[in-house]
Design a protein around this motif. Structure first.
Motif, PDB file in Angstrom:
ATOM      1  N   GLN A  28     -78.428 -35.492 -66.361  1.00 43.08           N
ATOM      2  CA  GLN A  28     -78.311 -35.392 -67.868  1.00 43.08           C
ATOM      3  C   GLN A  28     -79.386 -36.536 -68.610  1.00 43.08           C
ATOM      4  O   GLN A  28     -80.134 -36.057 -69.453  1.00 43.08           O
ATOM      5  N   ASP A  76     -82.692 -35.403 -70.294  1.00 42.70           N
ATOM      6  CA  ASP A  76     -83.032 -35.954 -71.578  1.00 42.70           C
ATOM      7  C   ASP A  76     -84.565 -36.488 -71.942  1.00 42.70           C
ATOM      8  O   ASP A  76     -85.101 -36.255 -73.026  1.00 42.70           O
ATOM      9  N   GLN A 115     -69.343 -29.212 -68.402  1.00 46.25           N
ATOM     10  CA  GLN A 115     -70.498 -30.325 -68.240  1.00 46.25           C
ATOM     11  C   GLN A 115     -71.656 -29.855 -67.598  1.00 46.25           C
ATOM     12  O   GLN A 115     -72.682 -29.937 -67.848  1.00 46.25           O
ATOM     13  N   VAL A 138     -75.340 -29.447 -69.003  1.00 51.28           N
ATOM     14  CA  VAL A 138     -76.339 -30.059 -68.505  1.00 51.28           C
ATOM     15  C   VAL A 138     -77.500 -28.939 -68.329  1.00 51.28           C
ATOM     16  O   VAL A 138     -78.484 -29.106 -68.660  1.00 51.28           O
ATOM     17  N   SER A 141     -79.163 -27.240 -71.500  1.00 53.18           N
ATOM     18  CA  SER A 141     -80.135 -28.143 -72.327  1.00 53.18           C
ATOM     19  C   SER A 141     -81.665 -27.772 -71.704  1.00 53.18           C
ATOM     20  O   SER A 141     -82.341 -28.153 -72.577  1.00 53.18           O
TER      21      SER A 141
END
Length: 739
Positions: A671, A675, A723, A727, A730
């Motif tokens: 993550q 990001d 989760q 992840v 995204s």
């Protein structure tokens, strides 16, 4: 096995129809023969201006005997049922056979269709082909009912083998088949017999007819190149013109003539277009200066004076044509230098579309959009607006009226003559590009801005009036316009939010198409919205004033613009799928990226899709998708069963196995990497970080039972699956990946 030769001899067939006619003749004859049981080893069609020829090799001498077995009614069935079966089979009752079946005794009929001679079948197929030939245009002549592209004079149809040749007897409206043809109209007009295709081709060549269009084209090109080279010049290549001229002559004789000195200063494109369109001449240029100085013409016969008379006549006609072009050029230059804007004012009287206003109104919309796009392309906004206002000025010029294909190119000459910057002038020629998938894409910032504005205005305008492509119909070439926008964005690495520009231009299009929006005050308010983005702060500031419009027109506009914009963006996404298909990127991969935020930024979307495609092609990427889908399916089923959404976070302290703990750590690390990578739009790095989850996810599913009896552990593991979904999602919507 005999060979078949067919020639349909007529008056001159238009060059543009010849190739397709040869293909149609081949398909219809061979399909008919095969359907009747006559197979063959090879077939070839050839065309000249006066004949369609088909040669078929290795044809069966007759069709094979066919035995067919038909099941009839039960034994003991009513007489009428049996009699009907007998009529259909063409048999008598004593020819039926009784057979036992699990459902009782049944009548069977064996029907034998004897083979037929090839000549009989050929005659039927050829007559049907001639009578139903799919010419784009055809005519009748005399008193017969036959329609052909031009009057049909004779039919040659023979079967030949080692023992000789025989005519296939048939006739169409009094035209009987035979074994003779005729050579060149002027140099060998007498008829002569042929015995095979080889004999036919050889005799035609002796009679000044080159049967193969490819051979004629090669002969023309080689002779033309040699003549130009001998004069220190070079011929301007034009494959389309070469194919057309090869379809105009049976015996090509290449001649080179001079262009009068007074016309040599005309722009080379004007000379080339005038000679090509009016005379079918090839242009010959001086490689040192780029000037067109001579022309190549192709005669259809040899003459005793080696073409001198033909050249003199051609030069006389050409001079008259070029005199017109020179007048247009000089008159247009005079107007452009005096006041080129009078041409754009003249476009106020030219309708672009009855629902979208005049060409002048369209230019205003394009100029406004070009100004907004200029910062995106790196162009100066004032220059972009000026270039957009001048780009279509040449549509009012006499030269473009005479030669529409020169639009844009002449605009470049005229805008430069008016004293404008060369970059502004270049926009006139370049803003129409790209016209097709192989056309060059403009790279100059000004040209890119106006090219985008031109195409986006076309698309938003026709979307606003609901004139969208349907099926195979696209009368306004909107698919091509969308592909042009895509290529302009990708080739120039542009970043723009299409939604914002769609909205602005849709408002302008609505103002052109809706009478209720023509009020000056309303138009001013709409312009303010378009300038700042629809339904933003500017919209809110003027909403109350616009809401006072009669008949709720603004309320309809308020709903229509966002809906239309969304529909147009979906159209772009569909075009993008077609465009990326050549790169091997599947539709489902693009769909996975379209589902992400910012999908109206096509450059961003394509970069994401290319990165995802590269990852999916790896073993880790492919297996991760399967792991993601497994996690997503388990999670979705649990959420439906429990009536809750497991998205409030898993806690590592409830992890029981090493693989479970390893997955917690891997997800946290991924993550963070994702990001950072997404923030900098580094999609390859983001995709690689996602693909690295393959090992921990696989190990987790091998070691752990998610739906355990312990509710606390179960809920924690479901949140862990959430989760995984979070992840991966995204980066791209992996649920849309097929397989």
């Amino acid at each position: 096995m005999p060979d078949l030769l067919i020639e349909l001899f007529s008056e001159e067939i238009p060059a543009r129809m010849q190739t397709r006619a040869g293909e149609d003749l081949k398909k219809r004859i061979t399909d008919g023969l095969v359907e009747a049981g006559l197979t063959y080893s090879n077939a070839a069609a050839l065309t000249t201006p006066r004949r369609l020829t088909l040669a078929v090799e290795g044809l069966l001498a007759q069709s094979p005997t066919i035995r067919e077995e038909r099941k009839g009614p039960k034994v003991g069935a009513p007489d009428k049922a049996i009699e009907g079966f007998l009529r259909g089979a063409g048999l008598t009752r004593d020819q039926l056979e009784e057979r036992e079946t699990p459902k009782g005794a049944v009548y069977f009929a064996t029907i034998e269709k004897p083979g037929r001679p090839a000549a009989e079948i050929i005659a039927e197929v050829l007559e049907a082909t001639i009578r139903n030939f799919p010419w784009p245009k055809s005519m009748r002549w005399g008193s017969g009912s036959l329609r052909w592209v031009r009057p049909l004079h004779s039919i040659l149809c023979i079967l030949s083998d080692d023992s000789g040749a025989q005519v296939v007897p048939m006739q169409v409206d009094g035209i009987r088949s035979g074994d003779t043809t005729v050579g060149h109209r002027f140099m060998a007009p007498n008829r002569f017999p042929v015995t095979s295709f080889e004999d036919y081709a050889a005799k035609l060549k002796r009679a000044f007819v080159l049967l193969s269009q490819d051979e004629r084209a090669e002969h023309i090109w080689n002779d033309a190149q040699n003549m130009a080279f001998a004069a220190g010049l070079e011929i301007v290549e034009d494959k389309g013109l070469l194919a057309e001229v090869a379809g105009l002559v049976e015996w090509p004789v290449v001649l080179m003539g001079k262009i009068d000195e007074e016309f040599l200063e005309l722009p080379p494109e004007v000379l080339q277009t005038s000679m090509k369109e009016h005379q079918k001449f090839f242009s010959v240029k001086n490689p040192k200066t780029g000037r067109i100085e001579r022309f190549i013409t192709v005669a259809n016969r040899e003459t005793t004076d080696n073409g001198a008379t033909i050249l003199a006549g051609n030069q006389k006609v050409l001079s008259a044509r070029l005199a017109d072009a020179k007048f247009f050029w000089e008159n247009d230059l005079r107007i452009a230098k005096a006041d080129i804007t009078q041409w754009t004012r003249a476009l106020e009287n030219v309708t672009f579309h009855n629902k979208l206003g005049t060409q002048a109104q369209r230019i205003e919309r394009i100029a406004a959009l070009a100004r907004e796009l200029a910062p995106v392309t790196g162009a100066d906004p004032d220059q972009a607006e000026k270039a957009a206002r001048l780009a279509k000025a040449d549509l009012s010029s006499e030269m473009v009226y005479e030669f529409p294909e020169l639009q844009g190119l002449m605009g470049r000459y005229y805008i430069e003559a008016a004293g404008e910057d060369s970059a502004v002038a270049a926009v006139a020629q370049e803003h129409y590009s790209p016209l097709g998938p192989s056309d060059d894409v403009p790279a100059a910032p000004l040209s890119v801005a106006v090219a985008l504005a031109d195409k986006l205005d076309t698309l938003t305008g026709f979307w606003a009036i609901d004139e969208k492509p349907t099926g195979s119909k696209d009368p306004f070439a909107l698919r091509r316009a969308a592909l042009g926008v895509i290529r302009l964005i990708l080739n120039n690495d542009l970043r723009l939010k299409l939604d914002r520009f769609f909205d602005a231009q849709l408002v302008r299009a609505e103002a052109a198409s809706n009478e209720a929006l023509h009020d000056g005050h309303v138009a001013e308010l709409l312009g303010e919205i378009a300038d700042h983005g629809v339904f933003g702060a500017a919209f809110q500031a003027v909403k109350e004033k616009l809401a006072e419009m009669p008949n709720g027109d603004f309320l309809r506009l308020e709903k229509k613009v966002p809906d239309t914009s969304d529909d147009l963006l979906s159209f772009f996404h569909d075009r993008l799928k077609v465009f990326l298909r050549d790169e091997g990127i599947r539709h489902d991969i693009i769909d996975a990226c379209i589902a992400m935020e910012g999908n109206d930024d096509l450059n961003l979307l394509v970069k994401r899709a290319r990165a995802l495609n590269a990852v999916i092609a790896t073993e880790d990427g492919e297996n991760l998708v399967q792991g993601f889908k497994r996690a997503n399916n388990i999670l979705t089923q649990a959420e439906e069963k429990d009536g809750v959404e497991y998205s409030y976070g898993a806690d590592v302290k409830f992890a029981e196995t090493d693989s479970e703990k390893a997955l917690f750590a891997a997800l946290d690390g991924a993550q963070t990497q994702i990001d950072v990578a997404l923030k900098s739009e580094d999609f390859p790095t983001a995709m690689a970080a996602m693909a690295a989850l393959r090992g921990p996810v696989d190990a987790f599913f091998e070691d752990v039972q998610v739906n355990t009896d312990n509710d606390v552990i179960r809920r924690n593991r479901l949140n862990l699956l959430s989760q995984i979904r979070q992840v991966c999602s995204s980066v791209a919507d992996l649920s849309r990946i097929e397989g």
